[in-house]
Structures are given as structure tokens and as C-alpha cells.
Design a protein around this motif. Sequence first.
Motif, mmCIF file in Angstrom:
data_model
loop_
_atom_site.group_PDB
_atom_site.id
_atom_site.type_symbol
_atom_site.label_atom_id
_atom_site.label_comp_id
_atom_site.label_asym_id
_atom_site.label_seq_id
_atom_site.Cartn_x
_atom_site.Cartn_y
_atom_site.Cartn_z
ATOM 1 N N GLN A 29 52.420 99.416 -12.892
ATOM 2 C CA GLN A 29 51.122 99.366 -13.555
ATOM 3 C C GLN A 29 51.252 98.847 -14.983
ATOM 4 N N ASP A 30 52.318 99.268 -15.679
ATOM 5 C CA ASP A 30 52.546 98.799 -17.054
ATOM 6 C C ASP A 30 52.795 97.294 -17.089
ATOM 7 N N LEU A 60 51.561 95.058 -14.977
ATOM 8 C CA LEU A 60 50.260 94.417 -14.789
ATOM 9 C C LEU A 60 49.431 94.480 -16.064
ATOM 10 N N ASP A 61 49.462 95.637 -16.721
ATOM 11 C CA ASP A 61 48.695 95.796 -17.954
ATOM 12 C C ASP A 61 49.210 94.871 -19.050
ATOM 13 N N SER A 62 50.556 94.785 -19.188
ATOM 14 C CA SER A 62 51.143 93.943 -20.226
ATOM 15 C C SER A 62 50.828 92.471 -19.990
ATOM 16 N N ILE A 63 51.006 92.025 -18.753
ATOM 17 C CA ILE A 63 50.736 90.623 -18.436
ATOM 18 C C ILE A 63 49.257 90.298 -18.623
ATOM 19 N N GLY A 64 48.406 91.213 -18.208
ATOM 20 C CA GLY A 64 46.972 91.001 -18.404
ATOM 21 C C GLY A 64 46.614 90.910 -19.875
ATOM 22 N N HIS A 65 47.222 91.788 -20.689
ATOM 23 C CA HIS A 65 46.954 91.771 -22.128
ATOM 24 C C HIS A 65 47.463 90.479 -22.763
ATOM 25 N N ILE A 66 48.654 90.043 -22.364
ATOM 26 C CA ILE A 66 49.211 88.800 -22.894
ATOM 27 C C ILE A 66 48.338 87.612 -22.515
ATOM 28 N N ASN A 67 47.939 87.547 -21.248
ATOM 29 C CA ASN A 67 47.113 86.420 -20.789
ATOM 30 C C ASN A 67 45.775 86.358 -21.522
ATOM 31 N N THR A 68 45.299 87.507 -21.957
ATOM 32 C CA THR A 68 44.027 87.547 -22.684
ATOM 33 C C THR A 68 44.196 87.149 -24.147
#
Length: 302
Positions: free
Chosen positions: A120-121, A123-131
Motif C-alpha cells: 500500500q505504501d 502505491l501511495d508513494s508512486i501516486g504521490h510522485i506521479n501527482t
Amino acid sequence: MNDKYRHPQNPDTDGAAFLAIQLTEFTCMADLAARHFGSNEDALHDFRVALRCLRSWLKAFGSKLNIDNRVIEDVSSLAAATNRCRDMEVFDRWLYHQSMRSSLNPAPHFMNSIHHQLEQDKLDSIGHINTQWPAIKNRIHDAIKPGDQSNARAAFIHHVQPVLKLRLSKLSDQINQVIDTGESQESHRKLHKCRISIKQIRYLIEPFKTGNSLCKACLHDLKRLQDQLGACHDLFVFTTTLQRAASQFEGIETLIESAEQQRRACFNALHTQHFTPPIRWLERLETAIAMIADELQEVQNR
């Protein structure tokens, strides 16, 4: 006279060109790693490394290019946002290795909970980076104005030398605080500060390893020491994490004992090999930084 050895006519302008080269390289490294999320399992690690390099150079020299402090703050925030994922990844890997030891039988429910949290971390990190990363990347590119690079390396030494001396002085003071100390929460905290200073120095002298064999050897010293300090810090964090989880999960006692034993062994090895005078790696580092200054003097005398 070869352009490579011309005396810098305008150190500020030429130094800015060298800085622009490095910032562009680090930004491209981070962007390349970000494009491989999902297809390369090392991409998140590679992104973190590139972002730490970028952050170190921006914090030290961003003002030379008049880069907005908010850009530096955004890079720092993005780097910090990936810390938890990195810590969970190391912990998950350590737990797996402990489970492979026949003498240990880690609590399966605890291991599963850590592994699920790691996924989950990620996914959260990659999502935050992509944003966040695309806008940060564009703001950095907008701030960089590459100029004439013929005098860039030599000119930039005018800027990097005082910073390196300051960081080296800080590291020397930190080392003096851990010499002859026993293992404790405070000594681990001080060792962790040493590791941060070592990373900052390593990132700053990396571009000067070409043509400087001692500088290259020092980078090897610093990377090896950084890794050992990181392992010691991780084991300290593992122990604390496991102790907190002991009330919720059964069968963790063997893991706590293993983490404590490994941590003590790592701490003792660090002190014996790297923090007991004479400290050869620090002496080599001092000499390598002085040689960077000698390069500038050599260019000025031509």
C-alpha cells in the motif's frame, strides 16, 4: 591554450553553467526512474537516489541560479514522502531473511501485515510522485539557463569549496561526539546524523571524481560507510518497531532478540572499523577535498 584550462573569466556565470549541468542530470535521472514505475522494481529506489542528489545540490547552491525556495521545499517534501515506503521495504526484506533461518519462526500474521502495508505504501508513494513530480520537474527546467560550459567545472570550484569545507567541519565535529561512546539511543541518533552529513558530502563531490583517483576512492569509502550506518540505524528502528508490536502479535520475541543481537554487532563493527582513531577514511576525504581546491589553483596558474 586549451579551453579546458583557461582561467575562468566570470566565475559566477561559469559556475552557474556547471550547476545547471548537474541539476539537469539529476532531474533527468529522477524523471527516467519515474517513467519506469510499474515495470522496474528498482525504479522507486532509483527515483529516491536521484531526488536526494537533486535536493542536496539545490539546498547548497540553488540560490546561485535564483531558484525559488518553494521549489527546494517541494523537492524536500517529495523526498520525505517516500521515506516510509523505503523503511517498510527494508523491514519487509529483513523479516523475510529472518524467516529463512531455521532457528526463527516469525509470527506469520505480523509478517503478512507488514507486507500488505508495504504494498500500500508503494502505491501511495508512486501516486504521490506521479501527482507532484511533473510540476516540480518543469519548474526546475524553467529555472535552469545553460550557458558556456568551457570553464564550468573550474569556475564552480569557487562555489563548492567553501560548502565542502563547512560540511567536512560539521562531519568532523559529529565524529568526535561518537568516538569512544557506548551503544545507546543517543549514540544511534548521533551516528544517524553522521550518515546524513556523509550522504551530503558524497553527492557534492561526485562530479569531481573524473581525473581524481583519490576522490573516486573516497566516494567508495563514503558509500560503504553510508550503507553500514544505514544498516545499523535500520536495526535500531526494527527493534523499536518490534517492541511496540509485541503486545499485538504473538511470537515476535525471537525477532526482537535477533534484531538486538544484529544491532549490537553492527554498532561494534562500525566503531572498530570506522570510528576509532586514526580514522583513515576521514583523512582521505580531507585530502581529496583539498585536491579539488588544488585543481582550481592549477587552472589559475596556467
